[in-house]
Design a protein around this motif. Structure first.
Motif: not given
Length: 300
Positions: A217-218, A221, A224, A267, A270, A274
């Protein structure tokens, strides 16, 4: 062995996540330097992109660029995770009190990532070219029309020399610095905290899996915007001297993208990032941790 195990772990993750890399690449190139609403969106979201590519290009197209992707993962992550593993095993990431230092961990991750990414840059560039190639009706970005990895490397090398093969390498380094330092720092820190809090049994595979999920997750963010720009720098058309025709460099690409496409342009893809980076981070770090555990268990 650390380098070999790291490379194999990354390749294992790549086999599962390469179709997501194809989707991510195309979504990042879609509507390049065009205002929202002024271009046809061939790929509306991750799932629509999967269906569109499979229908128009064929299911095999979802594994486009697999050969350079595997080679890049082995080279880049073999060096990156292998170097980080050696530094960690040497005790350089811990303070005198025995706790993990986030600053040292981030610095080691960034340095290890830069080494791996720069050496593997020509392979990553060709991977981007191959994954962007599509049928005319769904094509986005510049189309190089390479026949394969070796043909592409030979063609670029003959036309532009070594400089051409490493085009875009410097522009990709911030992406790797941010991604690698974030990934390895959050993975090590989370794993350390979970061990201290005894959330799972000692040496349980669940510790590595949970830490990798937090790390994924980190990474998405933080990385990207740099990933979008890196893809575009690698894929832009060039003149006879091998110089990019759309962007002068990383900063120019960032500014142009933000000015013409807005902050959301930074982004783009994104969701695909992910779905690709999350599982890839989880799988590669999980495989890496488990391979190291097995190796050190049976060699002691």
């Amino acid at each position: 062995m650390d380098f070999l195990m790291s490379g194999l772990a990354a390749c294992g993750a790549c086999l599962f996540t390469n179709p997501l890399e194809v989707v991510k690449t195309r979504m990042q190139l879609q509507g390049e330097l065009r205002a929202p609403g002024t271009y046809q969106r061939h790929y509306r979201n991750v799932f629509h992109a999967f269906i569109t590519i499979g229908k128009v290009d064929g299911l095999a197209a979802l594994q486009k660029g697999l050969a350079p992707a595997l080679l890049y993962q082995f080279l880049m992550n073999g060096i990156r995770l292998g170097t980080y593993g050696l530094v960690e095993a040497g005790g350089y990431l811990h303070t005198t009190e025995g706790t993990l230092s986030p600053v040292r961990s981030a610095a080691a991750g960034a340095l290890a990532g830069v080494m791996g990414a720069y050496l593997g840059s020509p392979i990553y560039m060709v991977k981007t070219h191959l994954q962007a190639q599509a049928a005319t009706e769904i094509a986005v970005g510049h189309q190089y029309n390479h026949q394969g990895m070796f043909q592409a490397l030979t063609k670029i090398g003959q036309k532009h020399g070594l400089v051409g093969l490493w085009r875009g390498a410097l522009g990709s380094l911030p992406r790797v610095i941010v991604g690698s330092s974030t990934q390895l720092c959050t993975f090590s820190s989370t794993k350390d905290l979970m061990t201290q809090w005894e959330i799972f049994p000692p040496q349980s595979w669940k510790v590595a899996l949970a830490a990798a999920m937090v790390s994924g997750i980190a990474v998405v963010l933080a990385m990207t915007p740099f990933d979008v720009v890196s893809t575009r720098l690698y894929n832009q058309p060039t003149d006879a001297q091998g110089k990019g025709l759309m962007y002068r460099g990383l900063l120019d690409a960032l500014l142009q993208t933000a000015r013409k496409e807005g902050i959301f342009g930074m982004y783009k893809g994104i969701g695909a990032s992910y779905f690709r980076l999350g599982p890839h981070t989880i799988l590669s770090l999980f495989f890496w941790d488990q391979l190291r555990t097995v190796y050190y268990t049976y060699t002691k």
